[in-house]
Write an enzyme that holds these catalytic residues in place. Structure first.
Site, PDB file in Angstrom:
ATOM      1  N   HIS A  73       0.886  -1.180   0.000  1.00 22.13           N
ATOM      2  CA  HIS A  73       0.000   0.000   0.000  1.00 22.13           C
ATOM      3  C   HIS A  73       0.921   1.226   0.000  1.00 22.13           C
ATOM      4  O   HIS A  73       1.559   1.508   1.020  1.00 22.13           O
ATOM      5  CB  HIS A  73      -0.872   0.021   1.255  1.00 22.13           C
ATOM      6  CG  HIS A  73      -1.718  -1.207   1.418  1.00 22.13           C
ATOM      7  ND1 HIS A  73      -3.021  -1.276   0.981  1.00 22.13           N
ATOM      8  CD2 HIS A  73      -1.442  -2.419   1.959  1.00 22.13           C
ATOM      9  CE1 HIS A  73      -3.523  -2.475   1.268  1.00 22.13           C
ATOM     10  NE2 HIS A  73      -2.579  -3.189   1.870  1.00 22.13           N
ATOM     11  N   PHE A  74       1.017   1.927  -1.122  1.00 17.25           N
ATOM     12  CA  PHE A  74       2.015   3.000  -1.246  1.00 17.25           C
ATOM     13  C   PHE A  74       1.421   4.408  -1.142  1.00 17.25           C
ATOM     14  O   PHE A  74       2.109   5.401  -1.297  1.00 17.25           O
ATOM     15  CB  PHE A  74       2.832   2.826  -2.532  1.00 17.25           C
ATOM     16  CG  PHE A  74       3.926   1.768  -2.421  1.00 17.25           C
ATOM     17  CD1 PHE A  74       4.224   1.153  -1.212  1.00 17.25           C
ATOM     18  CD2 PHE A  74       4.668   1.395  -3.536  1.00 17.25           C
ATOM     19  CE1 PHE A  74       5.231   0.185  -1.108  1.00 17.25           C
ATOM     20  CE2 PHE A  74       5.682   0.438  -3.441  1.00 17.25           C
ATOM     21  CZ  PHE A  74       5.960  -0.166  -2.239  1.00 17.25           C
ATOM     22  N   ARG A  75       0.114   4.534  -0.938  1.00 10.80           N
ATOM     23  CA  ARG A  75      -0.533   5.766  -0.457  1.00 10.80           C
ATOM     24  C   ARG A  75      -0.643   6.900  -1.456  1.00 10.80           C
ATOM     25  O   ARG A  75      -1.160   7.961  -1.097  1.00 10.80           O
ATOM     26  CB  ARG A  75       0.180   6.295   0.809  1.00 10.80           C
ATOM     27  CG  ARG A  75       0.415   5.276   1.916  1.00 10.80           C
ATOM     28  CD  ARG A  75      -0.845   4.614   2.350  1.00 10.80           C
ATOM     29  NE  ARG A  75      -0.671   3.827   3.579  1.00 10.80           N
ATOM     30  CZ  ARG A  75      -1.477   2.842   3.937  1.00 10.80           C
ATOM     31  NH1 ARG A  75      -2.512   2.514   3.177  1.00 10.80           N
ATOM     32  NH2 ARG A  75      -1.285   2.184   5.041  1.00 10.80           N
ATOM     33  N   ASN A  90      -6.578   0.918  -2.253  1.00  7.01           N
ATOM     34  CA  ASN A  90      -7.179   1.794  -1.234  1.00  7.01           C
ATOM     35  C   ASN A  90      -6.412   3.104  -1.072  1.00  7.01           C
ATOM     36  O   ASN A  90      -5.967   3.463   0.008  1.00  7.01           O
ATOM     37  CB  ASN A  90      -7.329   1.066   0.104  1.00  7.01           C
ATOM     38  CG  ASN A  90      -6.040   0.497   0.650  1.00  7.01           C
ATOM     39  OD1 ASN A  90      -5.154   0.112  -0.095  1.00  7.01           O
ATOM     40  ND2 ASN A  90      -5.919   0.444   1.958  1.00  7.01           N
ATOM     41  N   HIS A 119      -8.798 -10.079   0.542  1.00  6.28           N
ATOM     42  CA  HIS A 119      -8.512  -9.857   1.960  1.00  6.28           C
ATOM     43  C   HIS A 119      -9.663 -10.526   2.692  1.00  6.28           C
ATOM     44  O   HIS A 119     -10.794 -10.032   2.675  1.00  6.28           O
ATOM     45  CB  HIS A 119      -8.455  -8.361   2.273  1.00  6.28           C
ATOM     46  CG  HIS A 119      -8.219  -8.069   3.719  1.00  6.28           C
ATOM     47  ND1 HIS A 119      -7.248  -7.202   4.156  1.00  6.28           N
ATOM     48  CD2 HIS A 119      -8.824  -8.526   4.853  1.00  6.28           C
ATOM     49  CE1 HIS A 119      -7.261  -7.143   5.482  1.00  6.28           C
ATOM     50  NE2 HIS A 119      -8.222  -7.937   5.924  1.00  6.28           N
ATOM     51  N   HIS A 133      -2.311 -12.432   2.449  1.00  9.71           N
ATOM     52  CA  HIS A 133      -1.849 -12.515   3.850  1.00  9.71           C
ATOM     53  C   HIS A 133      -2.619 -13.499   4.724  1.00  9.71           C
ATOM     54  O   HIS A 133      -3.285 -13.118   5.679  1.00  9.71           O
ATOM     55  CB  HIS A 133      -1.804 -11.141   4.510  1.00  9.71           C
ATOM     56  CG  HIS A 133      -2.953 -10.212   4.248  1.00  9.71           C
ATOM     57  ND1 HIS A 133      -4.251 -10.627   4.156  1.00  9.71           N
ATOM     58  CD2 HIS A 133      -2.974  -8.872   4.082  1.00  9.71           C
ATOM     59  CE1 HIS A 133      -5.029  -9.588   3.940  1.00  9.71           C
ATOM     60  NE2 HIS A 133      -4.269  -8.505   3.880  1.00  9.71           N
ATOM     61  N   ASP A 155       2.617  -6.760   2.593  1.00 10.13           N
ATOM     62  CA  ASP A 155       1.485  -5.898   2.985  1.00 10.13           C
ATOM     63  C   ASP A 155       2.014  -4.575   3.571  1.00 10.13           C
ATOM     64  O   ASP A 155       1.448  -4.049   4.536  1.00 10.13           O
ATOM     65  CB  ASP A 155       0.574  -6.606   3.986  1.00 10.13           C
ATOM     66  CG  ASP A 155      -0.756  -5.897   4.179  1.00 10.13           C
ATOM     67  OD1 ASP A 155      -1.114  -5.047   3.348  1.00 10.13           O
ATOM     68  OD2 ASP A 155      -1.442  -6.194   5.175  1.00 10.13           O
TER      69      ASP A 155
HETATM   70  O1  DOR Z   1      -3.281  -3.645   8.128  1.00 13.89           O
HETATM   71  C1  DOR Z   1      -3.680  -3.296   7.037  1.00 13.89           C
HETATM   72  N1  DOR Z   1      -3.438  -2.058   6.555  1.00 13.89           N
HETATM   73  N2  DOR Z   1      -4.404  -4.151   6.299  1.00 13.89           N
HETATM   74  C2  DOR Z   1      -5.031  -3.773   5.170  1.00 13.89           C
HETATM   75  O2  DOR Z   1      -5.683  -4.583   4.564  1.00 13.89           O
HETATM   76  C3  DOR Z   1      -4.966  -2.374   4.713  1.00 13.89           C
HETATM   77  C4  DOR Z   1      -3.724  -1.761   5.197  1.00 13.89           C
HETATM   78  C5  DOR Z   1      -3.646  -0.268   4.965  1.00 13.89           C
HETATM   79  O3  DOR Z   1      -3.887   0.160   3.840  1.00 13.89           O
HETATM   80  O4  DOR Z   1      -3.315   0.461   5.904  1.00 13.89           O
END
Ligand code: DOR
Length: 463
Positions: free
Chosen positions: A67-69, A99, A181, A235, A306
């Site tokens: 997840h690189f935001r 996300n 997930h 995961h 993750d």
């Molecule tokens: O712990 C998590 N953080 N699990 C996820 O599925 C999403 C991720 C996040 O984007 O922070």
């Protein structure tokens, strides 16, 4: 490091991992981004020569869940900082989750991410398309993508798809890979009410318990079998899910595990508190053991980090300077898990964490490389990656298996600036990382000119 790019590269006298799992002291010659020749004492002239005595050459790591935001949450991480962290960690390709803000749920959002990564990313990239209850047409047509990501639980807003009818429609339509997930949102919501107001990070693993994960994995497996639909379980975290797959794993199903679900357990909450709060949660020591065995036996196919960075302030830990030396119970204000974002960073530490396990006898270096590169390329149909052989892309990492060095906060490249593994003394750190035949990272220095490319996925993602 010189900022130039190079057409030919010669790696001399490395301990090279060959596709059959054996090691050979030999040379590797690269031209225009492709491995051209492997053999002893090659007399090729090259723009760049790397003397690799005492170093081991592995295919670059492909991290299939990060997840690189970017866009939208750049205060936590962005594609520059994240891909620098990748380069330092020997990760030469990543698959990123939807996300972000806006959510990656249509072609326009996917194109935006691809354009940003082409500008900024030091390593190769691919982006999942996220499922909502309403975007079935986008899920079929968006391209290029490794597959469809479904959050069955642990996500709020449009990305949550937790009703069986909506899930059934997604599994019934199309053929591309579905990555889930797997947590049971209804069970989590119910249990959250039972444990409301408890400011103990460890309660997170009690609320989102093993049963919640098992329920969702069981449902995903049922739907996958109903339509023979290619399914990947992200995961995997519990002994119960591993046992389920051991009994019943169709040929078109794969699963992954994270280093933190292998190496951390609920006993670590006492020291690390909310830093190790993640979804699915960290489990017990028994789960660690069963997951290791499942990985060894091929029930679990590969490893993902993750990588999910959040700031120390968001984690309620802004006052903790270095958790390797700090007594967290003194320095931390404990927040209720519902008030803390879940997730921890991982791309910078995953390869040395796993290679340290190998050097300590838990598995072999060849297994680690298979789990972190070869098996990932195969499962996602990533063209040209995952092996050191003529014709493959020159995405490579030279690791030092002879020296131990701790995880130090001041050396981290991730913008969030912390790691749950600070203070762990690890071997197998990348000395040199190569992307498309270009040295992108060498002993703490980055080549600012190198950019990765969009990954290609073979049409069916068939196994
Ligand atoms: O712990 C998590 N953080 N699990 C996820 O599925 C999403 C991720 C996040 O984007 O922070």
């Amino acid at each position: 490091m010189s900022a130039s790019t190079t057409a030919t590269l010669l790696i001399r006298n490395a301990n090279v991992l060959l596709p059959d799992g054996s090691f050979q002291k030999t040379d590797v010659f690269v031209r225009n981004g492709l491995i051209e020749q492997i053999g002893s004492k090659l007399d090729q002239k090259a723009d760049t020569v790397i003397e690799a005595d005492h170093l081991t050459l592995l295919p670059g790591v492909i991290d299939p869940q990060v997840h690189f935001r970017e866009p939208g949450l750049e205060h936590k991480e962005d594609l520059t900082t994240a891909s620098r962290a990748c380069a330092r960690g020997g990760v030469t390709s990543f698959l990123e989750m939807p996300n972000t803000k806006p959510l990656t749920i249509n072609q326009a959002a996917l194109d935006d991410k691809l354009a940003r990564a082409a500008q900024k990313s030091y390593v190769n990239f691919g982006f999942f398309i996220g499922a909502t209850a309403e975007n079935l047409p986008d899920l079929q047509t968006a391209t290029p993508t490794p597959g469809i990501k479904i959050f069955m639980g642990s996500m709020h807003g449009d990305l949550l798809v937790d009703q069986e009818g909506a899930l059934d429609r997604i599994f019934a339509t199309g053929t591309r890979l579905i990555a889930v997930h797997a947590e049971d949102q209804a069970r989590i919501a119910q249990r959250r009410k039972e444990f409301v107001g408890i400011a103990d990070p460890a309660i997170h693993s009690v609320i989102q318990d093993n049963q919640a994960a098992l329920n969702a994995t069981t449902l995903a497996l049922k739907l996958s079998k109903k339509y023979q639909r290619r399914l990947h379980i992200l995961h995997l975290s519990t002994a119960e899910e591993a046992e389920l797959l051991r009994q019943d794993k169709p040929a078109w199903v794969t699963a992954e595990v994270t280093p933190q679900h292998l190496l951390l357990n609920t006993g670590f909450y006492e020291k690390l508190g909310s830093l190790i709060q993640m979804n699915p949660p960290i489990r017990g020591a028994h789960d660690n053991e069963v997951l290791w065995q499942a990985l060894q036996d091929g029930v679990i196919d590969f490893i993902a980090t993750d990588h999910a960075p959040h700031t120390l302030a968001e984690k309620g830990r802004a006052n903790v300077t270095d958790q390797s030396e700090e007594d967290a119970s003194v320095a931390t204000v404990f927040l209720e898990p519902a008030k803390v974002p879940s997730g921890m960073p991982g791309v910078e530490t995953s390869l040395p964490l796993m290679l340290t396990q190998a050097m300590q006898g838990r598995c072999t270096v060849a297994q680690v490389s298979n789990w972190m590169s070869t098996a990932v390329a195969k499962a996602y149909g990533i063209v040209g990656k995952g092996a050191i052989a003529p014709g493959y892309d020159a995405d490579l990492v030279l690791v030092d298996l002879e020296t131990y060095h701790p995880v130090l906060r001041e050396e981290l490249q991730t913008k969030c600036g912390w790691s749950p593994f600070e203070g762990w003394n690890l071997t197998g750190w990348p000395a040199v990382t190569i992307v498309g035949g270009q040295v992108v990272y060498e002993r703490g220095q980055f080549n600012e000119q190198v950019r990765g490319k969009a990954l290609s996925f073979s049409a069916s993602n068939a196994l």
